[in-house]
Design a protein around this motif. Sequence first.
Motif, PDB file in Angstrom:
ATOM      1  N   THR A 187       0.797  -1.217   0.000  1.00 55.14           N
ATOM      2  CA  THR A 187       0.000   0.000   0.000  1.00 55.14           C
ATOM      3  C   THR A 187       0.832   1.271   0.000  1.00 55.14           C
ATOM      4  OG1 THR A 187      -0.080   0.137   2.424  1.00 55.14           O
ATOM      5  CG2 THR A 187      -1.734  -1.252   1.338  1.00 55.14           C
ATOM      6  N   GLY A 188       2.120   1.162   0.366  1.00 60.31           N
ATOM      7  CA  GLY A 188       2.955   2.345   0.486  1.00 60.31           C
ATOM      8  C   GLY A 188       2.821   3.054   1.819  1.00 60.31           C
ATOM      9  N   ALA A 189       1.998   2.523   2.732  1.00 67.12           N
ATOM     10  CA  ALA A 189       1.810   3.157   4.042  1.00 67.12           C
ATOM     11  C   ALA A 189       3.122   3.141   4.816  1.00 67.12           C
ATOM     12  CB  ALA A 189       0.725   2.430   4.827  1.00 67.12           C
ATOM     13  N   ARG A 190       3.427   4.273   5.452  1.00 67.36           N
ATOM     14  CA  ARG A 190       4.701   4.454   6.133  1.00 67.36           C
ATOM     15  C   ARG A 190       4.459   4.888   7.578  1.00 67.36           C
ATOM     16  NH1 ARG A 190       9.833   8.187   4.188  1.00 67.36           N
ATOM     17  NH2 ARG A 190      10.478   8.906   6.251  1.00 67.36           N
ATOM     18  N   ARG A 191       5.231   4.315   8.516  1.00 67.70           N
ATOM     19  CA  ARG A 191       5.152   4.706   9.920  1.00 67.70           C
ATOM     20  C   ARG A 191       6.554   5.040  10.409  1.00 67.70           C
ATOM     21  NH1 ARG A 191       1.732   3.127  14.222  1.00 67.70           N
ATOM     22  NH2 ARG A 191       0.856   1.438  12.966  1.00 67.70           N
ATOM     23  N   THR A 192       6.769   6.293  10.800  1.00 67.40           N
ATOM     24  CA  THR A 192       8.073   6.696  11.334  1.00 67.40           C
ATOM     25  C   THR A 192       8.162   6.303  12.795  1.00 67.40           C
ATOM     26  OG1 THR A 192       8.238   8.541   9.776  1.00 67.40           O
ATOM     27  CG2 THR A 192       9.626   8.630  11.748  1.00 67.40           C
ATOM     28  N   LEU A 193       9.216   5.555  13.133  1.00 65.52           N
ATOM     29  CA  LEU A 193       9.423   5.107  14.508  1.00 65.52           C
ATOM     30  C   LEU A 193      10.315   6.054  15.287  1.00 65.52           C
ATOM     31  CD1 LEU A 193       9.988   1.292  13.876  1.00 65.52           C
ATOM     32  CD2 LEU A 193       7.847   2.463  14.428  1.00 65.52           C
ATOM     33  N   ALA A 194      11.342   6.604  14.643  1.00 66.92           N
ATOM     34  CA  ALA A 194      12.289   7.493  15.319  1.00 66.92           C
ATOM     35  C   ALA A 194      13.035   8.306  14.278  1.00 66.92           C
ATOM     36  CB  ALA A 194      13.273   6.689  16.165  1.00 66.92           C
ATOM     37  N   SER A 195      13.589   9.431  14.722  1.00 67.29           N
ATOM     38  CA  SER A 195      14.431  10.271  13.881  1.00 67.29           C
ATOM     39  C   SER A 195      15.710  10.586  14.639  1.00 67.29           C
ATOM     40  CB  SER A 195      13.720  11.576  13.508  1.00 67.29           C
ATOM     41  OG  SER A 195      12.551  11.315  12.752  1.00 67.29           O
ATOM     42  N   ALA A 196      16.841  10.577  13.932  1.00 66.15           N
ATOM     43  CA  ALA A 196      18.138  10.848  14.556  1.00 66.15           C
ATOM     44  C   ALA A 196      19.152  11.158  13.467  1.00 66.15           C
ATOM     45  CB  ALA A 196      18.599   9.662  15.395  1.00 66.15           C
ATOM     46  N   LEU A 197      20.310  11.657  13.900  1.00 67.74           N
ATOM     47  CA  LEU A 197      21.384  11.932  12.947  1.00 67.74           C
ATOM     48  C   LEU A 197      21.774  10.663  12.203  1.00 67.74           C
ATOM     49  CD1 LEU A 197      23.405  14.045  11.872  1.00 67.74           C
ATOM     50  CD2 LEU A 197      24.946  13.359  13.732  1.00 67.74           C
ATOM     51  N   SER A 198      21.850   9.534  12.924  1.00 68.66           N
ATOM     52  CA  SER A 198      22.077   8.239  12.296  1.00 68.66           C
ATOM     53  C   SER A 198      21.643   7.146  13.253  1.00 68.66           C
ATOM     54  CB  SER A 198      23.552   8.052  11.916  1.00 68.66           C
ATOM     55  OG  SER A 198      24.354   8.015  13.082  1.00 68.66           O
ATOM     56  N   PHE A 199      21.383   5.973  12.697  1.00 68.39           N
ATOM     57  CA  PHE A 199      21.007   4.805  13.484  1.00 68.39           C
ATOM     58  C   PHE A 199      22.069   3.729  13.282  1.00 68.39           C
ATOM     59  CE2 PHE A 199      17.061   6.997  12.566  1.00 68.39           C
ATOM     60  CZ  PHE A 199      16.431   7.017  13.803  1.00 68.39           C
ATOM     61  N   ARG A 200      22.530   3.152  14.379  1.00 66.90           N
ATOM     62  CA  ARG A 200      23.569   2.130  14.318  1.00 66.90           C
ATOM     63  C   ARG A 200      23.063   0.847  14.949  1.00 66.90           C
ATOM     64  NH1 ARG A 200      29.127   5.282  14.952  1.00 66.90           N
ATOM     65  NH2 ARG A 200      28.456   7.352  14.322  1.00 66.90           N
ATOM     66  N   GLY A 201      23.586  -0.274  14.452  1.00 67.88           N
ATOM     67  CA  GLY A 201      23.256  -1.563  15.058  1.00 67.88           C
ATOM     68  C   GLY A 201      21.780  -1.883  15.039  1.00 67.88           C
ATOM     69  N   VAL A 202      21.056  -1.484  14.002  1.00 70.73           N
ATOM     70  CA  VAL A 202      19.614  -1.755  13.944  1.00 70.73           C
ATOM     71  C   VAL A 202      19.390  -3.256  13.846  1.00 70.73           C
ATOM     72  CG1 VAL A 202      17.476  -1.329  12.694  1.00 70.73           C
ATOM     73  CG2 VAL A 202      19.213   0.471  12.830  1.00 70.73           C
ATOM     74  N   SER A 203      18.598  -3.804  14.763  1.00 69.74           N
ATOM     75  CA  SER A 203      18.387  -5.258  14.818  1.00 69.74           C
ATOM     76  C   SER A 203      16.947  -5.553  15.185  1.00 69.74           C
ATOM     77  CB  SER A 203      19.338  -5.881  15.850  1.00 69.74           C
ATOM     78  OG  SER A 203      19.139  -7.278  15.932  1.00 69.74           O
TER      79      SER A 203
END
Length: 320
Positions: free
Chosen positions: A191-207
């Motif tokens: 559907t293209g639906a998007r949900r933003t979880l967080a915003s930051a300069l960068s995200f590391r170690g996303v698991s």
Amino acid sequence: MRKAAVLALALSSPVLAATLPSKAVLSGTCCPGAVWTPDSRNLMFLDGPPARPTTGIYQVSANGGEVTRRFSSVAFFSPRLIWAVRPGTGENTTLERLADQRRFTLPTRGADVAWTRSENRLAYTRSDTAGNFDRRATRVFVADAFGSPRQVATLYGGGISGWLNETTLLLNGKSVAAARDRDLFTLDTRTGARRTLASALSFRGVSLSPDGAWVTYYVAFDSAARNGLWVRPTAGGAARKLSAFGSYRWRDARRLLLIPLDPNGGPHVLREYNVGTNAWRTLGDLGDQVRQGDWSVSPDGKKVAYLSARDGNVRVLTLP
């Protein structure tokens, strides 16, 4: 009552952790990057001459013993060992279903692909090859097995963090090249639906947790309110800032294992965080250190394999 509370605190302290017994299953510093087979019974690793007759993917039991060759060719293998992904010298990568050797190609430019849990669908990216990474356009494609790819997103300075389920991707990146912050967000590829979880300069170690319900990541070099190690439900909801920092792996859908950073150089301690109870417990120490962050949890969540900093051997321990 006060004495009981002090005793409970002392027993939960990492300093008093018992040493977890482990067994060397590979020796001779041959095999960094060993990975578990889907049934949690064996570890696979790349090796060749002079230790082995030919180059290939070998395996050894999690209990140790004889080393045998699992695959004669080198490739990216999917987590369930259903597919071999073999990049070519140009645009196309060949994907082969191991059960029947049926093949198809995708224009991944040599990149590996991210599989859904069923391994019936996949995603990959194609990025610009010039310019600052923060401003490079990265195009995200999805495809069914044996199907044609379809572009679903364009990011800047980001990429794929995994699949939540058969239809929803977890992505991170900027929506425009000039933006300061990246978003960590989910995207429904139908559907293209998007949900933003967080915003930051960068995200590391996303698991992602094995069921895709939780994500952990850390933020550094940002504001005090954003920096730190976080765990967050992917369906939306409040994030939790964890009071620890180190190397982490998911044990199962609800438990996160963490080896805290120890600047004093002592034996590495293994701790466990439960997202259901929001509580920590100390499992024990290794009596050793992990070399270069090389450790992994078996798919059934019962064992840990790690590369020993003491002797370079691959060791396996059973988790409490």
